[in-house]
Design a protein around this motif. Structure first.
Motif, short mmCIF file in Angstrom:
data_model
loop_
_atom_site.label_atom_id
_atom_site.label_comp_id
_atom_site.label_asym_id
_atom_site.label_seq_id
_atom_site.Cartn_x
_atom_site.Cartn_y
_atom_site.Cartn_z
N ARG A 56 38.20 35.13 33.66
CA ARG A 56 39.67 35.15 33.55
C ARG A 56 40.17 33.87 32.90
N ARG A 93 55.84 28.68 33.43
CA ARG A 93 55.53 29.48 34.61
C ARG A 93 54.52 28.80 35.54
N HIS A 115 36.13 37.08 51.32
CA HIS A 115 37.44 36.60 50.90
C HIS A 115 37.43 35.08 50.72
N THR A 159 55.81 26.95 38.90
CA THR A 159 56.15 27.60 40.17
C THR A 159 55.07 27.35 41.22
N ILE A 160 53.82 27.32 40.79
CA ILE A 160 52.73 27.10 41.74
C ILE A 160 52.82 25.69 42.33
N VAL A 198 48.15 31.92 38.75
CA VAL A 198 49.44 32.60 38.86
C VAL A 198 49.27 34.11 38.74
N ASP A 199 48.29 34.52 37.94
CA ASP A 199 48.09 35.94 37.69
C ASP A 199 47.28 36.65 38.78
N LEU A 200 46.80 35.91 39.78
CA LEU A 200 46.06 36.55 40.86
C LEU A 200 46.98 37.40 41.72
N GLU A 201 46.42 38.34 42.43
CA GLU A 201 47.24 39.16 43.33
C GLU A 201 47.96 38.26 44.34
N LYS A 228 35.99 34.13 47.38
CA LYS A 228 36.88 34.43 46.26
C LYS A 228 37.98 33.37 46.14
N VAL A 229 38.59 33.03 47.27
CA VAL A 229 39.66 32.02 47.25
C VAL A 229 39.13 30.66 46.81
N ASP A 267 42.29 33.31 29.35
CA ASP A 267 43.57 32.61 29.30
C ASP A 267 43.51 31.42 28.34
N THR A 312 46.19 36.52 47.45
CA THR A 312 45.26 35.46 47.08
C THR A 312 46.03 34.22 46.62
N LYS A 313 47.11 34.45 45.88
CA LYS A 313 47.89 33.33 45.34
C LYS A 313 48.43 32.44 46.46
#
Lengths: 302, 302
Positions: B262, B288, B189, B291-292, A213-216, B192-193, B266, A219-220
């Motif tokens: 990260r 929160r 990219h 939401t994802i 959730v905290d990723l930019e 990273k994803v 968390d 990316t999210k």
């Protein structure tokens, strides 16, 4: 398992069952009680006006009460189906209205804290048998309930030392006819086993989804798009009811922190192996984890 | 998506496709190529005698080769389907035998390391288009393959800057007719994803199952018995192929360590909230994360 195998007839197990709380578990218990005729009367109580309105629309209660005391009066079985943090207050509220000989149980995912919080309120002559059906979905509220939720799933009972074996046997019968397989153990052992099989997995799932959730933003969106590569299973777990899980962690603190400490050490070991390129350590660990999966498949829990 | 929507006819996309490696992905590619007529000839190569024997029994190869060079000779498309750590050596071995104008791709779960390891070996006049089908099961080997594996799943292509767009387009067509949805992005990219959607979830699943393996024997048996309470999903993920995953972590080290850092922060935040009984922090975080899940359901990836 058909009910015929368990009881010689399909008579109700209890005359009146009172369910305190109408979330996923409470409403599922109401549905299965009606479907399988486990009780002549299912009394449901919720303090929320909105929930009672919805329960009335769904129609799974024989009677519906704003005050728990009205539901539990004359009940032979009372099951407190609130989040664990509300069990103590619920027990205190219903205690004066419990019928002598009644059985009081709960469905909480931790048992030591429930014994600690509910136990002192249960009057002499009432049988307190804590329980935990290992069944659920990521949905919550009265709409989430369904009669088949407990079918083929374990229900753990943690009878107190010195309790009445007949009361435990009757509660077993109720859960068996609801479709469950029953296991009895002491509350402390229950909390330790569930810390690793349920509480830690949920904590980790919540954490990784929170990290995402905290990723930019860009990316999210791709995390959502490509979630099928492993992440998706975690999001399902992490969609579970927030209040229920808050209460579980607050009330099984010692066992969860103990398992979390072990997990963190094991994660650091893997982290270090990745950083230093120690492929042999990674492969060895990834191989030994397969044995547990095989055990689960053999135990037909997969 | 029917093939009619994509191409005006059902002609083969390639004359000869060579698959280097016959594990879950390689064998599934062979099956789907034959089922949907994506190639006139599917050449399969494996260095393992046992694997070749099994491939012959399963019958999904038009020709079967001990040496990759014999499979790739005259091939229009070569897909390296080995663990990521073996891609470089495979590219080196086949390079001298590649036909001018041929397309070389792979199916690795990391892309920067594949570009680094395979890229230098690809001869002038051969088109290198790395790829990653986001599809899999926890099973591996030639028996695990099936033609429907890629149906409705994403396949990410990471074409190199300055590469031939026509080669990429032809590889896209191949994957589309195999049932996939295609996305193009750059290799960095992608890594990273995938670090957050796939690699970290697998690392965590391996870790928690490993933590459980180390529990005392009596508790371990109950972990298996009560695995349905959350743990079970992790064991499925942690049953994936050990060598494949060893190579992924070794070859996407930076992105995985970054996401792991990260995640650990968390997790420490939640651990501290549990220790100090900070229920509001737990509930807020557990809310929160929902939401994802909603995003995934809306994106129809659930």
């Amino acid at each position: 398992m058909s009910t015929q195998e368990i009881t010689p007839n399909n008579d109700p197990v209890f005359e009146r069952v009172a369910l305190v709380g109408a979330g996923l578990i409470g409403s599922s218990l109401a549905w299965v009680s009606r479907k399988k005729g486990l009780a002549r009367h299912v009394a449901v109580t919720s303090r929320s006006d909105a929930t009672r309105k919805r329960v009335a629309e769904l129609g799974f209660a024989d009677s519906l009460h704003a005050e728990a005391k009205d539901a539990v009066t004359d009940a032979d079985l009372v099951i407190v189906c609130t989040p664990v943090g509300a069990c103590g207050a619920a027990a205190e509220a219903i205690a004066p209205y419990l019928k002598p000989g009644a059985i009081v149980s709960d469905v909480g995912s931790v048992k030591m804290a429930v014994v600690r919080d509910m136990g002192p309120h249960i009057p002499e002559g009432v049988h307190f048998v804590p329980g935990h059906p290992i069944a659920g979905t990521e949905h919550s509220g009265p709409d989430a309930g369904f009669a088949e939720l407990f079918e083929g799933r374990w229900c753990i009972l943690t009878p107190l030392p010195g309790g009445d074996p007949a009361a435990t046997a009757k509660l077993r019968l109720f859960w068996e006819r609801a479709g469950s397989m029953i296991e009895e153990m002491d509350a402390e052992h229950h909390d330790k086993v569930l810390a690793i099989t349920s509480h830690l997995p949920h904590l980790i799932a919540y954490t990784i989804v929170s990290t995402a959730v905290d990723l930019e933003e860009s990316t999210k969106n791709e995390v959502i798009k490509f979630s099928a590569s492993g992440f998706r299973d975690f999001t399902r777990i992490a969609a579970s009811d927030p209040v229920m899980w808050r209460d579980i962690f607050l009330n099984n603190r010692e066992a969860v922190l103990e398992m979390l400490q072990r997990f963190s050490e094991d994660l650091s070991y893997l982290q270090r192996a990745i950083r230093w390129g120690e492929g042999d350590k990674l492969q060895e660990l990834f191989t030994r984890t397969r044995t547990i999966r095989r055990g689960i498949i053999e135990a037909k829990q997969a």
